[in-house]
Design a protein around this motif. Structure first.
Motif, mmCIF file in Angstrom:
data_model
loop_
_atom_site.group_PDB
_atom_site.id
_atom_site.type_symbol
_atom_site.label_atom_id
_atom_site.label_comp_id
_atom_site.label_asym_id
_atom_site.label_seq_id
_atom_site.Cartn_x
_atom_site.Cartn_y
_atom_site.Cartn_z
ATOM 1 N N GLY A 58 22.602 -16.824 57.487
ATOM 2 C CA GLY A 58 22.904 -15.768 57.809
ATOM 3 C C GLY A 58 21.363 -14.849 58.007
ATOM 4 O O GLY A 58 20.823 -13.788 58.647
ATOM 5 N N SER A 59 20.884 -15.394 56.657
ATOM 6 C CA SER A 59 19.499 -14.074 56.531
ATOM 7 C C SER A 59 18.601 -15.042 56.983
ATOM 8 O O SER A 59 17.648 -14.227 57.303
ATOM 9 C CB SER A 59 19.333 -14.759 55.294
ATOM 10 N N HIS A 83 21.747 -5.488 54.595
ATOM 11 C CA HIS A 83 21.574 -6.601 53.096
ATOM 12 C C HIS A 83 20.064 -6.844 54.156
ATOM 13 O O HIS A 83 18.773 -7.265 53.063
ATOM 14 C CB HIS A 83 22.264 -7.492 54.193
ATOM 15 N N ASN A 140 27.769 -4.014 54.503
ATOM 16 C CA ASN A 140 28.391 -4.887 53.067
ATOM 17 C C ASN A 140 28.501 -3.560 52.220
ATOM 18 O O ASN A 140 28.998 -3.665 51.261
ATOM 19 C CB ASN A 140 27.238 -5.508 53.526
ATOM 20 N N ASP A 169 22.160 -6.245 62.413
ATOM 21 C CA ASP A 169 23.214 -7.594 61.661
ATOM 22 C C ASP A 169 24.751 -7.986 61.214
ATOM 23 O O ASP A 169 25.653 -6.886 61.388
ATOM 24 C CB ASP A 169 22.904 -7.455 59.864
ATOM 25 N N ARG A 172 29.699 -9.771 59.719
ATOM 26 C CA ARG A 172 30.668 -9.429 59.327
ATOM 27 C C ARG A 172 31.107 -8.605 60.740
ATOM 28 O O ARG A 172 31.575 -7.889 61.121
ATOM 29 C CB ARG A 172 31.853 -9.017 58.028
ATOM 30 N N LYS A 200 31.304 -16.287 56.563
ATOM 31 C CA LYS A 200 31.756 -14.360 55.832
ATOM 32 C C LYS A 200 33.384 -14.904 56.777
ATOM 33 O O LYS A 200 33.171 -14.443 57.413
ATOM 34 C CB LYS A 200 30.755 -13.654 55.647
HETATM 35 C C1 LIG Z 1 25.426 -7.839 55.849
HETATM 36 C C2 LIG Z 1 25.212 -9.433 55.453
HETATM 37 N N1 LIG Z 1 23.634 -10.047 56.170
HETATM 38 C C3 LIG Z 1 23.460 -10.889 55.513
HETATM 39 C C4 LIG Z 1 24.250 -11.896 54.936
HETATM 40 C C5 LIG Z 1 22.958 -13.323 54.656
HETATM 41 O O1 LIG Z 1 24.083 -14.366 54.657
HETATM 42 P P1 LIG Z 1 23.841 -15.298 54.023
HETATM 43 O O2 LIG Z 1 23.906 -15.176 52.100
HETATM 44 O O3 LIG Z 1 24.595 -16.477 54.178
HETATM 45 O O4 LIG Z 1 22.313 -15.766 53.841
HETATM 46 C C6 LIG Z 1 24.837 -10.942 54.199
HETATM 47 C C7 LIG Z 1 25.478 -11.923 53.203
HETATM 48 O O5 LIG Z 1 26.848 -11.790 52.434
HETATM 49 C C8 LIG Z 1 25.954 -9.834 54.685
HETATM 50 O O6 LIG Z 1 26.678 -9.316 54.230
#
Ligand SMILES: Cc1ncc(COP(=O)(O)O)c(C=O)c1O
Length: 347
Positions: A58-59, A83, A140, A169, A172, A200
């Protein structure tokens, strides 16, 4: 051990592994992997957008998206505990030369006026120009909170009028969709870029997607390769994503219900830690600032009793329900928390 540290700790089920093993594959850097191609098309369609790009995390999906929207030296606005601002380790600055400026909010909840109040597009030669705003749904660190679609709509129309792009983003977003009933396409209609995660809550071992226009996705594909994210026969991972979308979205309601049960148990012993009415989805954010111990000590004590949770601040404890947690484990976790809170607050 009952593991409520995150909804990323799930293990792929036997049926998901079978789907992965049976997936047709090809070299995705050549665009030859049919399972990746169909997943990208499927996810873009789910959100009513033109195209999508599979990424390992996700990052990376977030970073590719904001890179497509914001030029070096320009500004991205984020919520203080988002995040992107807190947990991507400065990637926007390190890789893309993007500066970030943040607005604070309670439980991460979006009020359109907050980012708009600090936005400064076309700021000229003295100040940094705002080019994009990033929002997070669910939020988150805000405790899995669901953003109001009305606020997103308001932000979209006003920021668009100012020439500012919008990124969502949506790691979720599935939880937000299930909890609010807002169709996925409605989110896609409000933003320029979107990131979603399959790892997730939905139970896939790996996999996220950046979603946007064909033009931005084509450019992001080049940057994904440049960052070292060009992968080969990853249909086996995309197959897990297809399986997750087929089987694990509607069941998120169970996770939400269980999170509420845990919050209710905590509230019964220590009302200041959480209001169960604020638990929108699968995340329980406990504020134990009224207790005699720190979040880290609380986590250690919980572990000794067989419960894993996250200490995310001096007094911030986070528990996340997920598809490897059933009703019995929910009850056990609630019993352990009841005992711990009793001694931390009452005894
Ligand atoms: C809201 C949110 N965005 C992005 C990410 C990033 O995901 P990743 O850990 O796959 O890089 C997370 C990870 O927990 C998250 O909670």
């Amino acid at each position: 051990m009952i593991d409520l540290r995150s909804d990323t700790v799930t293990k792929p089920s036997a049926a998901m592994r079978e789907a992965m093993a049976a997936a047709p594959v090809g070299d995705d850097v050549y665009g030859d992997d049919p399972t990746v191609n169909s997943l990208e098309e499927r996810v873009a369609n789910l959100f009513g957008m033109e195209a999508a790009l599979f990424t390992p995390t996700g990052s990376l999906a977030n970073q590719l998206a904001i890179r497509m929207l914001v030029a070096p030296g320009e500004e991205l606005l984020c919520e203080t505990t988002s995040h992107i601002a807190r947990a991507e380790l400065g990637a926007a600055a390190v890789f893309s030369g993007i500066t970030t400026r943040t607005w604070p909010s309670k439980r991460g909840l979006l009020r359109a006026e907050d980012p708009l109040a600090i936005a400064h597009p076309n700021a000229g030669p003295y100040l940094v120009s705002t080019t994009a705003i990033a929002i997070e749904n669910t939020h988150n660190f805000g405790g899995g909170t669901v953003q109001s679609i009305n606020e997103i709509t308001r932000l979209r129309s006003e920021s668009q009028a100012m020439g500012i792009a919008l990124h969502l983003d949506g790691a979720r977003i599935w939880n937000a969709h299930v909890a609010s009933g807002v169709p996925l396409k409605n989110f896609g209609a409000k933003v320029d870029t979107l990131s979603v995660c399959l790892s997730k809550g939905l139970g896939a071992p790996v996999g996220s997607l950046m979603i946007s226009t064909k033009e931005r996705i084509a450019r992001a594909r080049v940057w994904r390769k440049r960052y070292g994210g060009g992968m080969r026969q990853i249909g086996i991972l995309a197959a897990a994503g297809h399986y997750a979308l087929d089987h694990n979205i509607t069941r998120l309601a169970q996770d939400h219900h269980r999170a509420k049960e845990i919050a209710t148990a905590c509230h019964a012993i220590a009302p200041s830690t959480i209001d169960p009415a604020t638990v929108d989805t699968n995340i329980v954010a406990l504020d134990i600032s009224g207790s005699k111990i720190s979040a880290a000590q609380f986590a250690t004590q919980a572990k000794e009793k067989g419960l894993l949770l996250s200490a995310l601040g001096p007094h911030f404890v986070r528990l996340v329900t997920h598809l490897d947690i059933d009703d019995r484990q929910t009850e056990e976790a609630s019993a352990i928390l009841t005992e711990l809170l009793q001694s931390a607050f009452v005894a």
